[in-house]
Write a protein that holds these residues in place. Sequence first.
Motif, PDB file in Angstrom:
ATOM      1  N   ILE A 152      -1.153   5.518 -14.772  1.00  0.00           N
ATOM      2  CA  ILE A 152      -0.452   5.607 -13.507  1.00  0.00           C
ATOM      3  C   ILE A 152      -1.310   4.550 -12.419  1.00  0.00           C
ATOM      4  O   ILE A 152      -2.637   5.041 -12.299  1.00  0.00           O
ATOM      5  CB  ILE A 152      -0.007   6.835 -12.613  1.00  0.00           C
ATOM      6  N   ASP A 153      -0.862   3.573 -12.039  1.00  0.00           N
ATOM      7  CA  ASP A 153      -1.920   2.740 -11.149  1.00  0.00           C
ATOM      8  C   ASP A 153      -1.587   3.068  -9.698  1.00  0.00           C
ATOM      9  O   ASP A 153      -0.670   2.395  -8.916  1.00  0.00           O
ATOM     10  CB  ASP A 153      -1.420   1.306 -11.605  1.00  0.00           C
ATOM     11  N   TYR A 154      -2.185   3.876  -9.267  1.00  0.00           N
ATOM     12  CA  TYR A 154      -2.132   4.656  -8.011  1.00  0.00           C
ATOM     13  C   TYR A 154      -2.637   3.499  -6.784  1.00  0.00           C
ATOM     14  O   TYR A 154      -3.928   3.733  -6.949  1.00  0.00           O
ATOM     15  CB  TYR A 154      -2.577   6.037  -7.950  1.00  0.00           C
ATOM     16  N   THR A 155      -1.848   3.368  -5.998  1.00  0.00           N
ATOM     17  CA  THR A 155      -2.528   2.577  -4.782  1.00  0.00           C
ATOM     18  C   THR A 155      -1.653   3.102  -3.554  1.00  0.00           C
ATOM     19  O   THR A 155      -0.398   3.123  -3.388  1.00  0.00           O
ATOM     20  CB  THR A 155      -2.201   0.932  -4.740  1.00  0.00           C
ATOM     21  N   GLY A 156      -2.413   3.767  -2.612  1.00  0.00           N
ATOM     22  CA  GLY A 156      -1.816   4.359  -1.498  1.00  0.00           C
ATOM     23  C   GLY A 156      -2.725   5.422  -1.144  1.00  0.00           C
ATOM     24  O   GLY A 156      -3.721   5.877  -1.635  1.00  0.00           O
ATOM     25  N   PHE A 168       0.771  -1.392   0.053  1.00  0.00           N
ATOM     26  CA  PHE A 168       0.068   0.010  -0.018  1.00  0.00           C
ATOM     27  C   PHE A 168       0.848   1.030   0.113  1.00  0.00           C
ATOM     28  O   PHE A 168       1.666   1.369   1.216  1.00  0.00           O
ATOM     29  CB  PHE A 168      -0.813   0.043   1.204  1.00  0.00           C
ATOM     30  N   GLY A 169       1.018   1.799  -1.140  1.00  0.00           N
ATOM     31  CA  GLY A 169       1.833   2.986  -1.412  1.00  0.00           C
ATOM     32  C   GLY A 169       2.233   3.054  -2.862  1.00  0.00           C
ATOM     33  O   GLY A 169       2.196   2.153  -3.450  1.00  0.00           O
ATOM     34  N   PRO A 170       2.250   4.343  -3.494  1.00  0.00           N
ATOM     35  CA  PRO A 170       2.193   4.411  -4.908  1.00  0.00           C
ATOM     36  C   PRO A 170       3.677   4.179  -5.456  1.00  0.00           C
ATOM     37  O   PRO A 170       4.716   4.211  -4.753  1.00  0.00           O
ATOM     38  CB  PRO A 170       1.799   6.056  -5.173  1.00  0.00           C
ATOM     39  N   THR A 171       3.711   3.773  -6.742  1.00  0.00           N
ATOM     40  CA  THR A 171       4.965   3.741  -7.237  1.00  0.00           C
ATOM     41  C   THR A 171       5.893   5.072  -7.585  1.00  0.00           C
ATOM     42  O   THR A 171       5.059   6.214  -7.403  1.00  0.00           O
ATOM     43  CB  THR A 171       4.629   2.918  -8.650  1.00  0.00           C
ATOM     44  N   LYS A 172       7.030   4.974  -7.915  1.00  0.00           N
ATOM     45  CA  LYS A 172       7.702   6.341  -8.238  1.00  0.00           C
ATOM     46  C   LYS A 172       6.754   7.143  -9.151  1.00  0.00           C
ATOM     47  O   LYS A 172       6.684   8.448  -8.939  1.00  0.00           O
ATOM     48  CB  LYS A 172       9.023   5.893  -8.916  1.00  0.00           C
ATOM     49  N   ALA A 173       6.227   6.617 -10.036  1.00  0.00           N
ATOM     50  CA  ALA A 173       5.287   7.459 -11.027  1.00  0.00           C
ATOM     51  C   ALA A 173       4.166   8.226 -10.285  1.00  0.00           C
ATOM     52  O   ALA A 173       4.008   9.376 -10.541  1.00  0.00           O
ATOM     53  CB  ALA A 173       4.934   6.453 -12.199  1.00  0.00           C
ATOM     54  N   GLY A 174       3.628   7.585  -9.444  1.00  0.00           N
ATOM     55  CA  GLY A 174       2.349   7.887  -8.586  1.00  0.00           C
ATOM     56  C   GLY A 174       3.019   9.133  -7.780  1.00  0.00           C
ATOM     57  O   GLY A 174       2.375  10.091  -7.728  1.00  0.00           O
ATOM     58  N   ALA A 175       4.286   8.665  -7.228  1.00  0.00           N
ATOM     59  CA  ALA A 175       4.690   9.713  -5.866  1.00  0.00           C
ATOM     60  C   ALA A 175       5.141  10.887  -6.564  1.00  0.00           C
ATOM     61  O   ALA A 175       5.400  12.046  -5.944  1.00  0.00           O
ATOM     62  CB  ALA A 175       5.649   8.950  -5.263  1.00  0.00           C
ATOM     63  N   ARG A 176       5.162  11.060  -7.739  1.00  0.00           N
ATOM     64  CA  ARG A 176       5.452  12.575  -8.406  1.00  0.00           C
ATOM     65  C   ARG A 176       4.332  13.649  -8.178  1.00  0.00           C
ATOM     66  O   ARG A 176       4.604  14.651  -8.328  1.00  0.00           O
ATOM     67  CB  ARG A 176       5.682  12.257 -10.052  1.00  0.00           C
ATOM     68  N   ILE A 177       3.266  13.175  -7.804  1.00  0.00           N
ATOM     69  CA  ILE A 177       2.322  14.170  -7.527  1.00  0.00           C
ATOM     70  C   ILE A 177       2.738  14.765  -6.291  1.00  0.00           C
ATOM     71  O   ILE A 177       2.230  15.884  -5.949  1.00  0.00           O
ATOM     72  CB  ILE A 177       0.866  13.399  -7.289  1.00  0.00           C
ATOM     73  N   GLU A 178       3.533  14.177  -5.405  1.00  0.00           N
ATOM     74  CA  GLU A 178       4.081  14.976  -4.372  1.00  0.00           C
ATOM     75  C   GLU A 178       5.506  15.555  -4.746  1.00  0.00           C
ATOM     76  O   GLU A 178       5.968  16.835  -4.477  1.00  0.00           O
ATOM     77  CB  GLU A 178       4.290  14.205  -3.146  1.00  0.00           C
TER      78      GLU A 178
END
Length: 448
Positions: free
Chosen positions: A294-298, A124-134
């Motif tokens: 982006i498969d965002y999980t988290g 439970f936590g996004p991948t690097k690609a998803g974490a770019r939102i931060e």
Amino acid sequence: MELHHLYSEAIPPQENQFQVPNMQPGREEEIRPGKTVMVIGSGGREHAIVDALSRSPRVQKIYACPGNPGMAKHATCVPIGVTDIQDLVDFAKEKHVDLTVVGPEASLAAGVADAFKAEGLRIFGPTKAGARIESSKEFAKEIMEKYGVPTGFYKSFDKYEDAKAYAESLPLPTVIKYDGLAAGKGVVVAATREEADAALKDMLLDSAFGQGRVLIEEFLDGPEFSFMCAVGGRKVYPLALAQDHKRAYDADKGPNTGGMGAYSPLPFISEEIREKALKEILQRTADGLAEEGIDYTGILYGGLILTKDGPKVIEFNARFGDPETEVVLPRLESDIYDLFDAAIDSADHETKWSDDACLGVVLASDGYPGSYKKGVELDFDGCSKVFHMGTAVKDGKLLSAGGRVAMVTGKGKTLEEAAANAYADVKKSAREGLFYRSDIGKHSLTKA
Ligand code: AMP
Ligand code: GLY
């Protein structure tokens, strides 16, 4: 790999306040063999996650990497760093961990979710690609612009002269953000042209910041609040709202910090505004990320502001907020393991929340967020719930070991009651060498 318990010393008696994992009556039959869960991180946020997991009847074993002394009551703390990705993967495999929850951004940015997913491990936590939102403010703004998520207008610059000309064309105050992770130092809300110019020089002409790109954005006015949602693809599972207090001292004076206190719920946010924020901000952003492949999980954390034109985004984080998590999760009545499990599969799930209020006050080391001394002896005896943020056990003694030391929380039927309970415990645990804000929740207490 050799494994040791990081905190082999006896847990101080004051830690025995925590609830023991319980079995919900009547649910014993449906419980499959208990799950093993791993929590990555060592702060108050992760302590609150461990605490919530300890209440799940589905969870049998919790590991915390590296954990902290407060968590040791419910979790086995294992000395693996949050960015030691391969060690974390190896450990999860070796211990047959069923589900991993990521606390810190650094772990996400280092690709922990990518590595776990590649090995078929549930995380439970996004991948690097998803974490770019931060990690990339420009990426976040692009997503918001493309999918119609309400936020302030902005322009990005890498040339000082262009940035200065644009900044001077806008009314004061000027909001200047360094694009990238800048350890909390990347945002300047400049009240004067001189301050704005100094910030632009710092970020674009000095090499101290690194890559050198800034966003200049519209100044938004109104009360800020934090809206965290668990996200599994297009499924969004809202958590209770909370408000953080970012400045070091009372009346929002002093430097910005990681957060000096928080409370939940928020009387100044109506159900209508919450629904609007959920639909137009959190859901739209989750849908947008899915559209982008982006498969965002988290957790998707919306740092929002209630302007006269409705709620707008100040920033997104790709993780649980700290210290908001410490006042939100104690109000969760449904099973947090079920929530994580559902989000990973994008399955239906309803969270349930207590009507009780929760308010938390951070005990910080004198000098924080600047330099500070460690080693103040702590005693939380008689306190109802304390989340450890920066503590260590040495020679059987519990000592301060960070800028933010602990979050002392109180619960109550109303925010007033929660505040009274929290401050009663703060009085018991405050020590020379530590300080705290005495006005946590004031914004809502005076208006409630
Ligand atoms: P951030 O790191 O983006 O959360 O920004 C830190 C703080 O700066 C926020 O909590 C706000 O108080 C303030 N801030 C950031 N962006 C804006 C904005 N566009 N308008 C007003 N205040 C802002
Ligand atoms: N409390 C703000 C944050 O976690 O970034």
